[in-house]
Design a protein around this motif. Structure first.
Motif, mmCIF file in Angstrom:
data_model
loop_
_atom_site.group_PDB
_atom_site.id
_atom_site.type_symbol
_atom_site.label_atom_id
_atom_site.label_comp_id
_atom_site.label_asym_id
_atom_site.label_seq_id
_atom_site.Cartn_x
_atom_site.Cartn_y
_atom_site.Cartn_z
ATOM 1 N N ASP A 534 -86.103 33.626 -25.570
ATOM 2 C CA ASP A 534 -85.358 33.340 -26.644
ATOM 3 C C ASP A 534 -83.884 33.029 -26.133
ATOM 4 O O ASP A 534 -83.137 33.767 -25.585
ATOM 5 N N THR A 536 -80.889 32.183 -27.312
ATOM 6 C CA THR A 536 -79.813 32.709 -28.174
ATOM 7 C C THR A 536 -79.030 33.455 -27.212
ATOM 8 O O THR A 536 -79.195 34.462 -26.735
ATOM 9 N N ARG A 569 -88.465 39.663 -33.077
ATOM 10 C CA ARG A 569 -87.174 39.568 -32.289
ATOM 11 C C ARG A 569 -87.101 40.629 -31.240
ATOM 12 O O ARG A 569 -86.714 41.695 -31.916
#
Length: 864
Positions: A534, A536, A569
């Motif tokens: 991920d 991000t 997540r």
């Protein structure tokens, strides 16, 4: 059995060692908790072993949660920037996003010394009934706790003789400002509570009536059972002893509010209805309480089997005299047949159920109730719905509550037979002390009451992270996950992250020994997450730098926050960038082989093997100088996330060598000779470096930085050896640490961290200076971590230090359960005086490493 103690000055032979002689004033401790009990009644069928307390007991010790003012000035100065960043993040989370922070440093839970054994099976929500009888802790929304004592949720007894009521009493010590038409204020000096999870008993002697009631609470928490253990239901069996020379008609009334004391109880639209279900020649009746919230609606159900009478709806406001008078008139309720109208906004509704029976003179009878809840679809914070495990057997329509109740009331005796069969060998082992039997079973509460969810794998789910077996990954839906579902539990009720892996490393012993399929399911989820990425960028609160949420090739810290979307997540934890932590990858490898050793599941080992190779390759980058030993990076880069460590260290270095050992063993099992030779070479070099850099003649130094506190004695320095021994390794070709050094290190820990701390009565402090004072260099070094202590005790026992190990573990149990009043909320940590941190924590489940591995393997070793 027979055992020589290593390091013994006398070399004395210990024959048939009796652990029970090691109790720290066991009878004195029990006497303290029961000192206010004035009756001589012992109850009906109450076992000898367990945690017992008089309902009138008051704990003298009143601890407070860890707060900023408890940080030393030097640590406060060092972490002032962390505090500023956390405050900004906390404000945005709570005031802007309107979400609960995963750790709330400003709203730590105050200590309420009231909790008892939770109700229900695994993973479908939990309701805790306190040891004084209060329904006081609720987790129906997955992972999200609500701490509210609902005063209307009570049991009431009514005694009738010759058609006349002679006694009617709410079985509660409370005297609330509401429901004043009821007879409150039962005298707690005539009652006691006894817990041996997953069952609990409350014994009520009725003053002046010559009647004793024993309420037995039964939940379907059964090892190796993957059906009944998932059911959100519990049974209350009331055994009634009439010691009078005349017969009595006795009614027990169970009242329950539609809700949990949460503000949504008054949101409107909730309604109750009576039901009657006949199935397989057995009939069950009761009341359904439909709680119609927009998110996660559910149905509560109170039910019974025989002579059932009810009141569909009553208002829990005001005096509620009408319901009380209705029961008092003849021990019965009106039993209307119609449903109640939906509540208006601001209005609450409750229901009542009563069961009557005749009890002859000097005789006994019993009645039974069940409490079930049906929330088939759960929604996490992002609003994605998923089915709970029990729906595999009871459907997803939300109409299962009557069937759950029927099944519970007709099958609970079989549950108890299974529970007895499981617990009996341990309870009947006279060599084991009473405190240990209580701790072993009662600490299992967290498997249910750890914000636990157990869900079905969606048909379109892919847990592999997109990397298939032919490319070194996993099947999209491994058989064990498809068949047994997904399992997650919180790091702690206050630390809201699912399957926090550095902590699960300790707690996993309970799962792999009792519900091994769930343990393997967790491993598959973690393995699938390893290959995911991920990108991000987010701010790390500790150092103020930005890093990706999840880095490919490393084990996640956790699989997510229930207020977000777990499994989708990962890494709700954002204090550190855990991609640089040194222990997570190693703990995955250690658990993989341990799980294989205990289950002999070859497919599991084959599936995990490429993931093990991936994480070890990534871990090798931390061996900066190529000496076969990894180095820590000068900050708190492991589970002790507030305790800095620099260079090769006892904790992470020991985990590394143990992991290398297990890579060698797995390579041999799987016939990967080249991999074996590679890790064999690393092991030889790493062992030499570990001894050279860390061994000081008595124990392994905390780290090799050469700083003033680098020679502190860490209680957890032998964690690698613990897992080796628990996995049948640690000797001959798979020895990472010389036995004499391990024994010497453990002796140092016992002498300093245990016996030189708090008079040897509180377990082992994390860090101790050689001169015998706690290491106060961090907020964690002078804490006791209960789960670490249980693991340490298991390690000592593995090495033959039985008395030392049991004494060490006992100190924690006595402190938490008998002095601090933290039953069924064992914290992560406490200091010698005054404070605790993180109530109801995952790590203490490590106590199962003592029973199932340390003691049993030691006995097998001596016998052979």
């Amino acid at each position: 059995f027979v055992r020589y103690f290593p390091e013994s000055d006398s070399g004395k032979l210990i024959s048939d060692f009796d652990y029970s002689t090691m109790d720290l004033n066991d009878s004195t401790s029990l006497a303290e908790l029961m000192s206010r009990y004035v009756s001589t009644e012992t109850g009906f069928g109450v076992p000898k072993d367990g945690w017992r307390i008089c309902l009138a007991h008051e704990f003298k010790e009143k601890r407070k949660p860890f707060q900023a003012r408890d940080v030393s000035l030097s640590n406060m100065i060092e972490h002032v920037s962390l505090g500023v960043r956390y405050l900004r993040w906390w404000y945005r989370k709570t005031q802007v996003e309107k979400k609960a922070p995963f750790i709330d440093m400003f709203r730590a839970l105050p200590l309420r010394q009231i909790y008892g054994a939770p109700l229900g099976g695994i993973g479908g929500g939990s309701i805790t009934r306190g040891w004084r009888g209060d329904f006081c802790r609720w987790q129906l929304n997955p992972g999200m706790y609500h701490y509210k004592t609902v005063i209307a949720n009570q049991f009431t007894v009514c005694l009738c003789r010759g058609g006349q009521t002679v006694y009617q009493q709410v079985l509660s010590m409370d005297r609330p400002p509401t429901l004043q038409g009821w007879n409150w204020g039962y005298c707690g000096e005539y009652a006691f509570y006894h817990a041996l999870y997953p069952r609990a008993w409350t014994v009520y002697h009725l003053p002046g009536q010559n009647v004793t009631l024993t309420c037995r609470q039964v939940s379907p928490v059964i090892p190796h059972d993957y059906k009944d253990s998932s059911l959100p239901v519990a049974v209350f069996v009331w055994d009634i002893e009439n010691k009078n020379d005349y017969a009595l008609d006795i009614s027990i009334m169970f009242t329950m509010i539609n809700g949990s004391g949460h503000k949504d109880d008054k949101s409107g639209g909730h309604w109750n209805e009576p039901f009657h279900l006949e199935k397989d020649g057995e009939s069950v009746s009761g009341v359904l309480l439909h709680h119609q919230t927009p998110v996660n609606p559910y149905t509560l159900c109170i039910a019974a089997r025989e002579k059932v009478i009810h009141q569909t709806a009553f208002s829990p406001k005001g005096t509620c005299s009408a319901l009380w008078s209705d029961l008092m008139t003849d021990g019965r309720l009106d039993s209307p047949k119609d449903s109640s109208p939906p509540t208006q906004k601001g209005e609450e509704v409750a229901a009542a159920l009563a069961v009557s029976c005749s009890v002859p003179a000097n005789n006994h009878n019993s009645v039974e109730f069940s409490l079930a809840w049906d929330m088939p679809k759960i929604t996490f914070g992002s609003r994605e719905r998923i089915y709970v495990r029990y729906t595999r057997y009871y459907g997803t329509k939300g109409d299962a509550a009557p069937y759950l109740s029927h099944y519970a009331l007709t099958h609970y005796s079989k549950w108890e037979e299974s529970i007895d069969e499981w617990q009996r060998p341990i309870l009947q082992d006279g060599s084991l002390p009473a405190w240990y039997k209580s701790a072993l079973f009662n600490e299992l509460y967290f498997v249910v009451d750890g914000g636990t969810v157990w869900v079905e794998l969606p048909e379109d789910a892919d847990i592999s992270g997109g990397l298939r077996p032919e490319d070194g990954g996993l099947p999209a839906q491994p058989d064990v996950v498809k068949e047994y579902g997904r399992f997650a539990y919180l790091e702690g009720q206050e630390y809201r992250m699912y399957n926090t892996y550095d902590v699960h490393f300790y707690a996993s012993f309970a799962l792999i020994m009792l519900w091994p399929k769930l343990a393997l399911s967790v491993q598959y989820d973690i393995a699938g997450s390893v290959v995911q990425h991920d990108p991000t960028e987010r701010l790390n609160l500790m150092n103020g730098r930005y890093s990706p949420v999840k880095t490919r090739g490393v084990v996640p810290h956790d699989i997510g926050d229930p207020d977000d979307e777990p499994w989708v997540r990962a890494n709700a934890y954002l204090i550190h960038d855990t991609a640089d932590w040194k222990d997570l990858n190693l703990k995955f490898v250690l658990q993989v082989y341990r799980d294989y050793y205990l289950t002999q599941d070859e497919q599991y080992l084959k599936d995990m093997w490429p993931i093990c190779q991936t994480v070890m390759e990534v871990e090798l980058k931390f061996d900066k100088d190529g000496d076969g030993l990894i180095e820590n990076s000068g900050y708190a880069d492991q589970t002790y996330d507030g305790w800095k460590v620099t260079g090769p260290s006892a904790y992470c270095g020991g985990l590394w060598l143990a992991s290398v050992c297990m890579m060698c063993k797995m390579a041999r099992v799987l016939k990967c000779e080249s991999v074996y030779q590679r890790y064999r070479d690393i092991l030889e070099r790493g062992r030499a470096a570990f001894d050279k850099l860390l061994w000081n003649g008595k124990y392994y130094n905390y780290d090799s930085s050469g700083q003033s506190l680098s020679n502190s004695v860490m209680s957890d320095q032998c964690a690698g050896q613990w897992f080796l021994r628990a996995s049948g390794l640690g000797e001959d070709d798979y020895q990472a640490f010389p036995k004499e050094k391990i024994c010497s290190a453990l002796k140092s820990v016992f002498d300093l961290n245990v016996m030189s701390f708090a008079g040897g009565q509180m377990g082992a402090v994390n860090g101790m200076r050689p001169e015998g004072v706690p290491d106060r260099s961090s907020v964690q070094s002078d804490e006791v971590w209960v789960g670490v202590v249980y693991g340490l005790a298991a390690t000592m026992i593995h090495e033959g230090m039985i008395e030392e190990g049991m004494h060490t573990a006992e100190g924690c149990y006595r402190a938490v359960w008998e002095r601090m009043g933290m039953a069924f909320q064992t914290p992560e940590a406490y200091c010698e005086k005054g404070i605790y941190r993180s109530l109801a924590y995952m790590r203490p489940l490590s106590i199962w490493a003592i029973q199932k591995l340390a003691l049993s393997s030691l006995r097998n070793e001596v016998t052979s």
